[in-house]
Design a protein around this motif. Structure first.
Motif, PDB file in Angstrom:
ATOM      1  N   LEU A  50       5.253  -3.185  -2.958  1.00 17.31           N
ATOM      2  CA  LEU A  50       4.847  -3.963  -1.817  1.00 17.31           C
ATOM      3  C   LEU A  50       3.812  -3.234  -0.708  1.00 17.31           C
ATOM      4  O   LEU A  50       3.990  -3.485   0.077  1.00 17.31           O
ATOM      5  CB  LEU A  50       6.108  -4.358  -1.074  1.00 17.31           C
ATOM      6  CG  LEU A  50       7.045  -5.331  -1.968  1.00 17.31           C
ATOM      7  CD1 LEU A  50       8.238  -5.820  -1.020  1.00 17.31           C
ATOM      8  CD2 LEU A  50       6.148  -6.666  -2.157  1.00 17.31           C
ATOM      9  N   ARG A  51       3.369  -2.381  -1.286  1.00 20.02           N
ATOM     10  CA  ARG A  51       2.411  -1.473  -0.420  1.00 20.02           C
ATOM     11  C   ARG A  51       1.292  -2.298   0.038  1.00 20.02           C
ATOM     12  O   ARG A  51       0.878  -2.243   1.288  1.00 20.02           O
ATOM     13  CB  ARG A  51       1.916  -0.164  -1.386  1.00 20.02           C
ATOM     14  CG  ARG A  51       0.803   0.575  -0.325  1.00 20.02           C
ATOM     15  CD  ARG A  51       0.589   1.980  -1.067  1.00 20.02           C
ATOM     16  NE  ARG A  51       1.656   2.695  -1.254  1.00 20.02           N
ATOM     17  CZ  ARG A  51       1.783   3.854  -2.273  1.00 20.02           C
ATOM     18  NH1 ARG A  51       1.166   4.091  -3.024  1.00 20.02           N
ATOM     19  NH2 ARG A  51       2.838   4.380  -2.203  1.00 20.02           N
ATOM     20  N   LYS A  52       0.725  -2.958  -0.643  1.00 20.18           N
ATOM     21  CA  LYS A  52      -0.516  -3.855  -0.217  1.00 20.18           C
ATOM     22  C   LYS A  52      -0.114  -4.536   0.647  1.00 20.18           C
ATOM     23  O   LYS A  52      -0.885  -4.797   1.781  1.00 20.18           O
ATOM     24  CB  LYS A  52      -1.185  -4.456  -1.287  1.00 20.18           C
ATOM     25  CG  LYS A  52      -1.952  -3.641  -2.571  1.00 20.18           C
ATOM     26  CD  LYS A  52      -2.631  -4.469  -3.461  1.00 20.18           C
ATOM     27  CE  LYS A  52      -3.095  -3.541  -4.525  1.00 20.18           C
ATOM     28  NZ  LYS A  52      -3.969  -4.349  -5.681  1.00 20.18           N
ATOM     29  N   GLN A  53       0.814  -5.356   0.674  1.00 22.83           N
ATOM     30  CA  GLN A  53       1.553  -6.362   1.653  1.00 22.83           C
ATOM     31  C   GLN A  53       1.807  -5.526   2.903  1.00 22.83           C
ATOM     32  O   GLN A  53       1.686  -6.015   4.269  1.00 22.83           O
ATOM     33  CB  GLN A  53       2.658  -7.035   1.435  1.00 22.83           C
ATOM     34  CG  GLN A  53       2.502  -8.093   0.107  1.00 22.83           C
ATOM     35  CD  GLN A  53       2.224  -7.468  -1.285  1.00 22.83           C
ATOM     36  OE1 GLN A  53       2.536  -6.521  -1.711  1.00 22.83           O
ATOM     37  NE2 GLN A  53       1.950  -8.327  -2.213  1.00 22.83           N
ATOM     38  N   ARG A  54       2.359  -4.373   2.716  1.00 24.64           N
ATOM     39  CA  ARG A  54       2.747  -3.657   3.826  1.00 24.64           C
ATOM     40  C   ARG A  54       1.348  -2.975   4.647  1.00 24.64           C
ATOM     41  O   ARG A  54       1.402  -3.153   5.862  1.00 24.64           O
ATOM     42  CB  ARG A  54       3.639  -2.375   3.620  1.00 24.64           C
ATOM     43  CG  ARG A  54       4.255  -1.769   4.888  1.00 24.64           C
ATOM     44  CD  ARG A  54       5.118  -0.535   4.204  1.00 24.64           C
ATOM     45  NE  ARG A  54       4.565   0.253   3.022  1.00 24.64           N
ATOM     46  CZ  ARG A  54       4.967   0.470   1.722  1.00 24.64           C
ATOM     47  NH1 ARG A  54       5.904  -0.581   1.511  1.00 24.64           N
ATOM     48  NH2 ARG A  54       4.285   1.102   1.094  1.00 24.64           N
ATOM     49  N   ASP A  55       0.364  -2.675   3.972  1.00 18.89           N
ATOM     50  CA  ASP A  55      -0.908  -2.573   4.572  1.00 18.89           C
ATOM     51  C   ASP A  55      -1.679  -3.405   5.408  1.00 18.89           C
ATOM     52  O   ASP A  55      -1.976  -3.219   6.492  1.00 18.89           O
ATOM     53  CB  ASP A  55      -1.621  -1.722   3.490  1.00 18.89           C
ATOM     54  CG  ASP A  55      -1.415  -0.227   2.948  1.00 18.89           C
ATOM     55  OD1 ASP A  55      -0.443   0.278   3.708  1.00 18.89           O
ATOM     56  OD2 ASP A  55      -1.843   0.128   2.060  1.00 18.89           O
TER      57      ASP A  55
END
Length: 83
Positions: A50-55
């Motif tokens: 979920l890195r992209k969503q968190r960024d």
């Protein structure tokens, strides 16, 4: 999305425990063991997946905070001009 990752991990861990690939726990601790193991597995997975969503969420928050700071600064300058 994080709940979905946890649910997937819970399903996988439950199936692995049911088939005997991983231990089911000690005594009557089976449900607790399965849930805790799913939590431990899902935490690093959600961090990576979920890195992209968190960024993206972080960028939205930063822009919102910047707009709030600009409004506060504009309001303070108006108050200073009146006095």
């Amino acid at each position: 999305m994080r709940a979905g990752v946890f649910a997937g991990c819970l399903l996988v861990v439950a199936v692995l425990a049911y088939t005997g690939i991983i231990p089911e726990g000690i005594g009557r601790s089976n449900p607790l063991w399965v849930v805790l193991l799913a939590l431990v597995v899902s935490a690093p997975l959600s961090f990576v997946l979920l890195r992209k969503q968190r960024d993206a969420m972080s960028e939205q928050l930063v822009s919102g905070v910047d707009r709030a700071k600009e409004r506060l600064s504009a309001n303070q300058s108006q108050e200073d001009g009146v006095a």
